[in-house]
Structure formats: structure tokens, C-alpha cells
Design an enzyme around this catalytic site. Structure first.
Site, short mmCIF file in Angstrom:
data_model
loop_
_atom_site.label_atom_id
_atom_site.label_comp_id
_atom_site.label_asym_id
_atom_site.label_seq_id
_atom_site.Cartn_x
_atom_site.Cartn_y
_atom_site.Cartn_z
N ALA A 23 29.03 46.30 55.06
CA ALA A 23 28.60 44.90 55.08
C ALA A 23 29.66 43.93 54.54
CB ALA A 23 27.31 44.73 54.28
N TYR A 24 30.76 44.43 53.99
CA TYR A 24 31.79 43.52 53.48
C TYR A 24 32.41 42.76 54.65
CZ TYR A 24 31.76 45.97 48.94
OH TYR A 24 31.41 46.52 47.73
N GLY A 25 32.18 41.46 54.65
CA GLY A 25 32.72 40.64 55.73
C GLY A 25 32.11 40.98 57.08
#
Length: 275
Positions: free
Chosen positions: A17-19
Site C-alpha cells: 500500500a505504500y504509494g
């Protein structure tokens, strides 16, 4: 990543989910520019739980965990990750089901080991009680001079059961770097101007008093508050490594300086800031 690699850092931690997947994609692109002498020695860790974008699904249901790992492998451009962590606890899915699919992924050779992030002691005990070949071998929780919660139960439990522990947010969103001062507006672009909610409770005189003591103590020893705060973590036998999270190459310097600091007394440093 080039600066980290040149400094001897070989482990890179990310999450799906990072970025919205961009972090994994960038790591994959970086890996593709490197030869086998780099790719064979890089240790990759990624995580899943949170939605990839607004209104998308989230959680640790078996089908979703498998789907998310497959998408992470594609973005990273690899066939296997060394560590796969649950990014949060899912109260909607029995932990035995989640560990069941993680066990399958380990046996399929797509995951080396599994871990958990953002768990408390009761949750970790519940997970470790599940009778499966695979178990959580690692915990990644917030831990710093300004967040001592893991000392209550997570760190003792990790030591008792032989689990690794890597703290994230080791500088408490920048509060331990010396960038925030009593009565002053936070610097532009800092965490307190972008996502201040997790750290609002630190706007207190007792915290500023402790930070000022830490800064003086560090200066007397020819170092910085950030380096000393990281060295305090690394001096803990229960800490395996620290998730530094640099945005720019120069942000690596406090971590590298922390490795050079010797004789850090955890009790003395801890008393400066308080728990």
C-alpha cells in the site's frame, strides 16, 4: 537506494500500500538496473493489510493475502520475498486462516519467513499459539525514545520466543531529530505539517524539556539527537535492526553515525526523555 547499498545496507522494507504500489515498483525498477552480485544479496521485506487505494479492499483474508503477494512479486520483479508481514491485525479474519495461507506461500517458495506489524502482546500470543509449521518469526512495531510501548510486553515476548524485532518510526516522526522546537512553527514539508495526528500528543512541555536535554547530551558527545536516539535503539539486545525510512541520501547519516557510537547507556539516555 544506491547510497544505502554503498553504505552496506542490504535489507529494504516496503509494503503493497505504500504509494499505492509505487514503492514496490520503484524497488523493482532499481533491482532491474543491478547485476546478479547485487540482486542475490538484497533482502526484501513487504507487507499487506491496508487498501491500495481509496475504496479498495483490505484485510488478511486468505484469498486476498495470496492475491496481494502475487501482485507484490510482480511489482518487485522477483519470484520470492525474504519476509512477508501482516501490516495490521485483522479482527474479521481468524489468525489461523491467515497463518494457513502464509504457510502455503512459504511451502511454495514465494516467501522466506513471515512476521507481523502493529500487533500487541495479546494478539502476538494468540498467533504464536496456532499449531502450524509456519509462525510469526518477526515483529515490526513503532518504538523510540518517545514511544516505549513495546517494552511492556512485545519485546519480552519476542525475547522469550526467539522472534526478531525491528522498530519503525525510530525518530518519532522527526521529533527526535531536533527539528521541532517549543513555540515554533514546524518546518515546511515536515511530518507535523503533513500528517500530524499521530504526534499531536507530543506537543507538551515535558516532551520539549526532554528533547532539549537530549540535544545537550548529544552535543556534549559530539553527535546529534537523531544519531543518539538510533544508537539507543541499537543498544537494545532485543532489537534486531531499525527501519530508518530516509527520504534523501543525507537522511542515512544519523543511522550510520549511530553505528559508530560506542558505550551508549540505555538507562542514562532513556531518562533524558522519559517514557
Amino acid at each position: 537506494m544506491d547510497a544505502a547499498w554503498e553504505a552496506g545496507i542490504t535489507t529494504f522494507d516496503t509494503a503493497d500500500a505504500y504509494g499505492g504500489g509505487r514503492s514496490e515498483t520503484w524497488i523493482g525498477e532499481w533491482l532491474r538496473t543491478k547485476g546478479p552480485e547485487v540482486r542475490e544479496h538484497v533482502v526484501l521485506s513487504t507487507k499487506t493489510f491496508n487498501p491500495m487505494a481509496e475504496d479498495e479492499d483490505y484485510g488478511l483474508g486468505p484469498a486476498r493475502v495470496r492475491r496481494q503477494l502475487e501482485s507484490s512479486l510482480r511489482r518487485l520483479g522477483v519470484e520470492r520475498v525474504d519476509m512477508y508481514l501482516t501490516h495490521d491485525w485483522d479482527p474479521q479474519v481468524p489468525i489461523a486462516q491467515t497463518l494457513g495461507v502464509l504457510d502455503e506461500l512459504v511451502r511454495e517458495g514465494k516467501v522466506g519467513a513471515v512476521g507481523a506489524s502493529n500487533v500487541d502482546g495479546a494478539q502476538l500470543r494468540e498467533a504464536l499459539a496456532v499449531d502450524l509449521p509456519v509462525r510469526f518469526d518477526w515483529v515490526q512495531n513503532s518504538y523510540s525514545l518517545l514511544d516505549r510501548e513495546p517494552e511492556r510486553d512485545i519485546l519480552p515476548l519476542c525475547a522469550e520466543r526467539g522472534l526478531g524485532f525491528t522498530p519503525f518510526s525510530p525518530l518519532a516522526g522527526g521529533w527526535l531529530t531536533g527539528k521541532y522546537h517549543r513555540g515554533e512553527t514546524p518546518p515546511a514539508g515536515s511530518r507535523m505539517t503533513q500528517r500530524p495526528e499521530p504526534y499531536e500528543h507530543l506537543r507538551a512541555d515535558r516532551v520539549y524539556d526532554g528533547l532539549e536535554r537530549l540535544e545537550r547530551f548529544a552535543a556534549e558527545r559530539g553527535t546529534t539527537s537523531a544519531a543518539l536516539a538510533l544508537a539507543w535503539l541499537l543498544a537494545d539486545r532485543g532489537v534486531t535492526a531499525v527501519v530508518v525510512g530516509p527520504r534523501r541520501p543525507e537522511h542515512l547519516e544519523p543511522a550510520l553515525a549511530a553505528l559508530r557510537l560506542e558505550g551508549v547507556d540505555r538507562d542514562d539516555v532513556g531518562e533524558l526523555v522519559g517514557s
